[in-house]
Enzyme design. Structure first.
Site, PDB file in Angstrom:
ATOM      1  N   HIS A   1       0.824  -1.218   0.000  1.00  6.18           N
ATOM      2  CA  HIS A   1       0.000   0.000   0.000  1.00  6.18           C
ATOM      3  C   HIS A   1       0.856   1.266   0.000  1.00  6.18           C
ATOM      4  CE1 HIS A   1      -2.832   3.102   1.080  1.00  6.18           C
ATOM      5  NE2 HIS A   1      -2.241   3.262   2.261  1.00  6.18           N
TER       6      HIS A   1
ATOM      7  N   HIS B   1       4.563   6.473   5.621  1.00  6.60           N
ATOM      8  CA  HIS B   1       3.521   7.304   6.238  1.00  6.60           C
ATOM      9  C   HIS B   1       2.716   6.584   7.321  1.00  6.60           C
ATOM     10  CE1 HIS B   1       0.751   5.451   3.209  1.00  6.60           C
ATOM     11  NE2 HIS B   1      -0.176   5.710   4.115  1.00  6.60           N
TER      12      HIS B   1
ATOM     13  N   GLU C   1       2.690   5.161  13.198  1.00  5.94           N
ATOM     14  CA  GLU C   1       1.400   4.890  13.831  1.00  5.94           C
ATOM     15  C   GLU C   1       1.182   3.395  14.061  1.00  5.94           C
ATOM     16  OE1 GLU C   1      -2.485   5.751  15.325  1.00  5.94           O
ATOM     17  OE2 GLU C   1      -0.703   6.975  14.991  1.00  5.94           O
ATOM     18  N   ASP C   2       1.615   2.571  13.079  1.00  7.38           N
ATOM     19  CA  ASP C   2       1.219   1.157  13.101  1.00  7.38           C
ATOM     20  C   ASP C   2       2.350   0.177  13.381  1.00  7.38           C
ATOM     21  OD1 ASP C   2      -1.324   2.019  12.442  1.00  7.38           O
ATOM     22  OD2 ASP C   2      -1.013   1.808  10.280  1.00  7.38           O
TER      23      ASP C   2
ATOM     24  N   ASP D   1      -2.820   8.582  -0.805  1.00  8.69           N
ATOM     25  CA  ASP D   1      -3.228   7.504   0.104  1.00  8.69           C
ATOM     26  C   ASP D   1      -4.714   7.193  -0.076  1.00  8.69           C
ATOM     27  OD1 ASP D   1      -3.110   5.750   2.459  1.00  8.69           O
ATOM     28  OD2 ASP D   1      -4.186   7.368   3.475  1.00  8.69           O
TER      29      ASP D   1
ATOM     30  N   ASP E   1     -24.068  13.244 -26.752  1.00 11.81           N
ATOM     31  CA  ASP E   1     -24.043  13.759 -28.123  1.00 11.81           C
ATOM     32  C   ASP E   1     -23.187  15.021 -28.219  1.00 11.81           C
ATOM     33  OD1 ASP E   1     -24.615  13.818 -30.802  1.00 11.81           O
ATOM     34  OD2 ASP E   1     -26.487  14.935 -30.554  1.00 11.81           O
TER      35      ASP E   1
END
Length: 719
Positions: free
Chosen positions: A63, A87, A91-92, A154, A274
């Site tokens: 990701h 990024h 945090e993770d 993201d 059209d």
């Protein structure tokens, strides 16, 4: 702080193919040393995210690398690439802020922290929570514009992989993206990302509508290939003959843009499809204007459809010439003409020609973006209410909408130039149907008052109030127009049936016949021959001017045979109107009749009966069609308010308008409009549009105005 350089690895097979693909993109514009730093960030990120997977089952690191690839297509700098790959790391994962600063520097770390804060932002349905989220986003953007660029990339990758989420999550994320992130991308001029976000949201929110439009686009592209090629060749050859260096590119509308245009312009899919679209990209501004002249020489331009966004760029930096031509296949040709630089800005916005170096001032779209964000930051500093800040931000993000507050603090968005009545219908159809007046920021205001963003609006209703045809003249929202039309259509049918019955009876009386004398079977057969299911439909068409009462009466007389009656009312009897038959009656703007005036009616096909004064300037012309003229008169109990216009001659001096308006207000009369029609040094002529009850009321107003010292003459207009 020194930055530790990554190991001097070559790009080898140890890296996955998706990372090698990113590296190949970066070689187009980054130096080898910068690419090595980006690869080092991948290795650090892959190690930090080891064991983590996405909802789709893929390794999580895919990701952030995909996010970096999106930014690489925009040719952003190495620091942005590194921050994009890392990024989610702070945090993770167990990766620390100190380690990031040591390996990649403080600037990258600040970018990552800015994105991390935005990741914590959840756009709740509560207005205060959403407003506070906006505040956080604004502050992150103000510190470093690259933060929002990473967040947009993201969000774009998350939308591309949204299928892995459950249905409720897909809809929530898509709506949040459509309301927040797509408009931000548009405001930053990043049309490529904005368009893809909108289409992905459209597909998630309305899959069936998306599928139908997408299939039509694919089908039409094949069917129109030859026609598009002929137009392309004609343009290219003419430009070359004029010595203009340019390339012509056909434009294909996106499903969301087609859907939005269908709703905004109330057109069918066939009407939107059209249209042929082309983009002419030249090498200079001078050639843009020359190309415009060449295109206009090849095909005739459509009047009023030319826009010059080169001389006057849009707020997001977009520049282009827009024109619409009459095409060779009875379909319009939409053409955009711009330079290569303008095209880059139109597609990538602030990311075009990216410059993010200390001491280097941004230019073009970047300068405008920084100026816009700085202005928002200034407003944030002086704003204590998050709701007020939200309103400010949305005004800038959605320039075609106004944001208004209900008395309870809820926010409603309406089209620009929306009125208090549009607001009433936005709250609820019943509120709109029974609206009488409005309070705007605590002050009473007419329903036709145009609203501005940030105002608080309260609607005053009454059970006896109901929609009026005049309302359609000033509402702008589709919801209000639809509700009013539906109500009037129902009202019109009832009024038309009743009035048509009176008109037909009058003509039958003149022929000594009545509906009661016509055999039911014969009447039913005749109605079927005239293509009516019921008698009410025929009566409605008579009142609306689609059938002549005299011709129908002649036909019905034949059905009655010898069944005539002699004791009926006189055929010359006039039809009376009370003014309440607004579903089938309208009043001529050429003469503005009011109760008490001598009047006649003129049948206008599809519109019904238009009432005129006998002395109307158009009366002689209208009476050349005697079969369409009706002898009518006012009922003694006529009620309602009627528009009239007064021509008032006054001395031209300060305060005269206020003096006249005050004199009118003393009679309890509503002023709809006022304007100067003539003016010189000594005198002026004012035109007042008023609402009066009848001729006596009008006379009272005129008498009161004449008493004003500044007035030299008062006349009904037209005389």
């Amino acid at each position: 702080m020194s930055v530790v350089a990554p190991a001097n690895d070559t790009l080898s097979s140890e890296l996955p193919e998706y990372v090698l693909a990113l590296a190949r993109r970066l070689t187009d514009y980054l130096a080898p040393g910068q690419i090595e730093r980006v690869m080092a960030a991948f290795r650090r990120g892959a190690e930090a995210h080891r064991g983590q997977t996405r909802a789709s089952g893929e390794p999580y690191i895919t990701h952030p690398v995909a996010v970096a690839a999106i930014l690489a297509d925009l040719r952003l700098d190495a620091e942005t690439m590194i921050a994009a790959i890392l990024h989610d790391a702070l945090e993770d994962t167990a990766y620390t802020r100190a380690s990031m600063i040591e390996e990649f520097g403080a600037s990258v770390t600040e970018l990552v922290e800015g994105v991390t804060k935005l990741d914590k932002v959840h756009f709740a349905s509560q207005q205060e929570a959403q407003a506070e989220s906006f505040r956080k986003m604004l502050m992150a953007m103000a510190r470093d514009l690259r933060v929002i660029l990473i967040k947009l990339a993201d969000r774009l990758h998350n939308m591309r992989t949204l299928v892995a989420k459950d249905a409720d999550s897909r809809r929530r994320i898509a709506r949040e993206t459509l309301e927040i992130y797509a408009p931000i991308a548009q405001r930053l001029g990043m049309s490529l990302i904005k368009s893809e976000l909108q289409d992905l949201c459209f597909r998630a929110l309305y899959p069936d509508r998306y599928r139908v439009i997408a299939e039509r686009i694919r089908a039409s592209h094949g069917n129109r290939h030859e026609a598009m090629g002929r137009i392309d060749n004609a343009l290219s050859q003419r430009l070359a003959a004029e010595g203009i260096r340019a390339r012509v590119v056909s434009r294909i509308k996106t499903p969301w843009s087609i859907y939005s245009k269908m709703r905004a312009e109330h057109k069918t899919l066939a009407e939107i499809m059209d249209v042929y679209g082309f983009r002419v990209i030249t090498d200079s501004v001078a050639h843009c204007y020359q190309a415009l002249g060449t295109a206009h020489g090849l095909y005739k331009p459509v009047d009023g459809r030319f826009r010059d966004f080169i001389a006057i760029p849009k707020a997001n930096g977009y520049q282009s010439l827009h024109t619409v031509l009459f095409g060779p296949f009875n379909a319009p040709i939409e053409i955009q003409i711009r330079t290569e630089d303008m095209d880059a800005v139109a597609v990538r916005g602030v990311a075009a020609h990216w410059a993010y170096k200390t001491g280097v001032a941004p230019s073009g779209a970047q300068a405008r973006a920084h100026e816009w964000i700085a202005g928002l930051a200034d407003r944030e500093a002086g704003t204590t209410s998050s709701l007020e800040l939200l309103e400010n931000v949305k005004v800038d993000l959605f320039p075609d909408e106004v944001y208004l507050f209900t008395p309870r603090g809820a926010i409603l968005s309406l089209p620009r130039n929306a009125t208090a009545l549009d607001f009433a219908y936005a709250v609820h159809t019943d509120i709109g149907d029974h609206a009488v007046t409005a309070r705007v920021d605590g002050h009473f205001a007419p329903l036709r008052t145009r609203l501005g963003s940030g105002q608080t609006v309260e609607i005053v209703t009454a059970p006896s109030a109901q929609p009026k045809p005049q309302w359609l003249e000033f509402v702008v929202s589709a919801r209000a127009r639809t509700a009013i039309r539906n109500y009037l259509k129902h009202l019109q049918h009832e009024d038309a049936v009743e009035f048509g019955h009176r008109m037909l009876d009058r003509e039958l009386v003149a022929r000594s016949v009545s509906l009661d004398t016509i055999p039911a079977a014969a009447l039913e057969t005749t109605l079927a021959e005239m293509r009516y299911k019921r008698l009410e439909e025929l009566l409605s068409d008579i009142a609306l001017g689609n059938r002549m009462a005299g011709a129908v009466a002649e036909r019905f007389k034949l059905l009655a045979g010898g069944h005539t009656q002699t004791l009926l009312a006189a055929p010359h009897e006039r039809l009376t109107i009370s003014g309440a038959e607004r579903g089938v009656l309208s009043f001529g703007n050429c003469c503005h009749p009011v109760p008490g005036d001598a009047i006649f009616g003129h049948l206008s096909a599809g519109k019904g009966i238009v009432v005129h004064r006998v002395e109307c300037p158009n009366a002689a012309e209208l009476r050349k069609q005697p079969e369409r003229c009706l002898e009518i008169e006012w009922d003694r109990e006529a009620q309602g308010d009627y528009r009239v216009e007064l021509r008032i001659e006054v001395q031209n001096r300060p305060g005269v308008l206020a003096t006249v308006a005050a004199a009118i207000a003393e009679t309890g009369t509503n002023i709809e409009n006022v304007e100067y029609s003539e003016r010189d040094l000594a005198t002026a002529t004012l035109l007042f549009a008023l609402e009066v009850r009848d001729r006596k009321h009008l006379a009272d107003v005129m008498r009161r105005v004449r008493r004003a010292s500044v007035v030299s003459g008062v006349y009904r207009y037209p005389v």
